[in-house]
Design a protein around this motif. Structure first.
Motif: not given
Length: 548
Positions: A455, A457, A520, A522
């Motif tokens: 991940r 972000e 944000t 993601r």
């Protein structure tokens, strides 16, 4: 030739059930004919030989022909008259004429014409003691007789024959047996043919019953119901194999039709998007060109301003066209150049590039200590990060900080995600990835191990994005508010490109609220496999020694 051609045409129009029934009946008929003729050709000789054996036995011992107590060596006319009526018994003179016989009330036409065969004493004496075939005789009505002779001697005189005893048997009984056999065999043969035709028809009808279902399914498919499939009850039969093959063909056809519809839809969407977004800059360019042609632009300042606007609109059109082409290529689902990618390194490179374009902004990177590796196309992932940073820069105040946060997600993903990762296309290999198969990427041989996700972000501190429109912002040419207009908000394709890249990698992209305000973005991507154990790949790739 014309008749054969007509027969072939008519035969081709006959149904399969009827053809198989006709062929089966024809084979049964030929088999019965061969069996009947063969049995008949064997049966009659057997009966003839049996009759010959009986006549030979009677010749040696004729007592069974006469009444009990009759002395064959002292026969009288009464003995001959009372002989077994099945046989023709006659006492012949030395010259072959009949002295007396047992014809009684028999018709003369049915009795053998003994005089025509010259059965004299000399003739009978010549056959005495020899194992010869019976004498073949016929009557006036065509009845066939077969007889044997024996000599009768004068009382008290040895070796002096007084006459000839003829005992003959008709072949009428044999003919009757053969006729009865033909009648019985014909009856049973007809019954066998009818029974065989009925059983064949029933068997073919039940066996080919699935073909009727295939026909019905094909009819429904021809009417537009492409979801229909053939139910295969017996997969190991020929009809079952046909059903399986047709189902595979229908699946591929359905997939092709769906892909065709998607292609047409993508083309329509591309044309619609392009015409919609290019209309405004083209109108502007045309308007300034008409003003210049009409002489409305008098001063050099007015001409320079018009040329500046035309140049900006051309630049904007170029950007639109490039974004549309990028989306079109992503829609084509071209194979990806998959490789291990260090998200920490990609984040650092993206931050450096962003700082070079916006020196007044603070763009920081929060790296993951484990340096997670994503499994994807490097160029596409870099474009993905660049678009998200560009979106954050464009929709946040000047000088607002931006963070790039990299995170490793060690938890297992669900089976659906594993299956999705395993279907990622790999350019150049002609294959799809799997959990254990090696894949060819830009970094060499890689083993896909979809056990987790990575991940990163993109965190900004602007106004944020309301929850009710977070799914809509990834649509093409969608703008949240008036601030995202054609002049300041870009083409409206950046986030659509982001979603297409993420979907191509079988990942996810979502929008969340930044603590303290902001948005944000993601992005979760499949994790690359762990490095192989030391010596594993070396053992696999070690050169084999040459044969000496």
């Amino acid at each position: 030739m014309t008749q054969l051609r007509d027969f072939g045409t008519h035969w081709a129009d006959v149904s399969l059930r009827t053809k198989i029934t006709i062929v089966t009946v024809f084979i049964l008929f030929l088999g019965l004919i061969v069996a009947g003729v063969g049995t008949f050709s064997v049966l009659r000789p057997i009966l003839i030989n049996q009759q010959s054996a009986e006549l030979a036995q009677i010749r040696n011992n004729p007592t069974n022909v006469f009444a009990p107590g009759t002395d064959p060596e002292r026969l009288s006319a009464d003995d001959v008259f009372t002989a077994n009526p099945r046989y023709y018994v006659a006492f012949l003179a030395p010259d072959g004429s009949v002295l007396f016989d047992n014809s009684r009330d028999r018709r003369a036409a049915t009795l053998p014409d003994v005089a025509n065969y010259g059965i004299s004493l000399k003739f009978a004496a010549a056959r005495e003691g020899e194992s010869v075939a019976p004498i073949e005789m016929s009557s006036a009505d065509g009845t066939h007789w077969r007889g044997v002779t024996t000599l009768l001697y004068v009382d008290g005189v040895e070796h002096q024959a007084s006459g000839t005893l003829l005992i003959a048997d008709s072949t009428t009984t044999i003919n009757q047996h053969v006729a009865q056999y033909i009648i019985v065999f014909t009856g049973f043969g007809i019954a066998v043919i009818l029974l065989g035709a009925a059983l064949t028809r029933i068997l073919i009808t039940t066996t080919l019953l699935p073909l009727a279902e295939v026909e019905q399914t094909a009819l429904e498919i021809s009417r537009g119901d492409f979801s229909k499939r053939i139910i295969v009850a017996s997969p190991h039969t020929e009809v079952g194999h046909l059903g399986d093959s047709l189902n595979v063909m229908l699946d591929r056809l359905d997939g092709s039709l769906e892909e065709r519809e998607r292609t047409i839809e993508r083309m329509r969407r591309f044309v619609g998007d392009a015409s919609h977004e290019l209309r405004t800059p083209l109108v502007s360019v045309r308007g300034y060109a008409e003003l210049y042609r009409m002489g409305a632009l008098q001063t050099p300042e007015q001409v320079g301003q018009a040329m500046e606007r035309i140049e900006k609109e051309a630049i904007r059109m170029t950007s639109l066209v490039e974004d549309l082409l990028a989306l079109a290529r992503l829609d084509e689902r071209r194979p990806l150049q998959l490789a291990k990618l260090s998200l920490n390194q990609l984040a650092r490179d993206a931050a450096l590039d962003a700082r070079a374009g916006a020196p007044d902004r603070e763009i920081s990177v929060v790296e993951a200590p484990s340096d997670p590796k994503a499994f994807g196309d490097e160029n596409k992932i870099r474009q993905l990060i660049t678009n998200l940073i560009g979106n954050a820069k464009q929709h946040t105040p000047e000088g607002s900080p931006i963070e790039i946060v990299v995170t490793a997600l060690p938890q297992p993903i669900d089976d659906a995600a594993v299956a999705a990762v395993e279907q990622l296309p790999v350019a150049g290999s002609g294959k799809r990835s799997s959990g254990s198969a090696p894949m060819t990427g830009s970094t060499g041989v890689i083993r896909v191990d979809p056990k987790g996700m990575t991940r990163f972000e993109i965190v900004d501190h602007g106004e944020g994005i309301p929850e009710q429109i977070r799914e809509k912002i990834f649509g093409r040419f969608w703008r949240a508010d008036s601030s995202r207009n054609r002049e300041t908000g870009g083409s409206g394709l950046g986030l659509a490109i982001v979603r297409s890249i993420v979907e191509a990698h079988r990942g996810t992209v979502t929008v969340h609220e930044t603590p303290g305000g902001g948005a944000t973005f993601r992005v979760d991507l499949p994790a690359a496999p762990r490095d192989p154990e030391p010596g594993a790949d070396d053992a696999e790739q070690a050169p084999q020694p040459a044969d000496s």
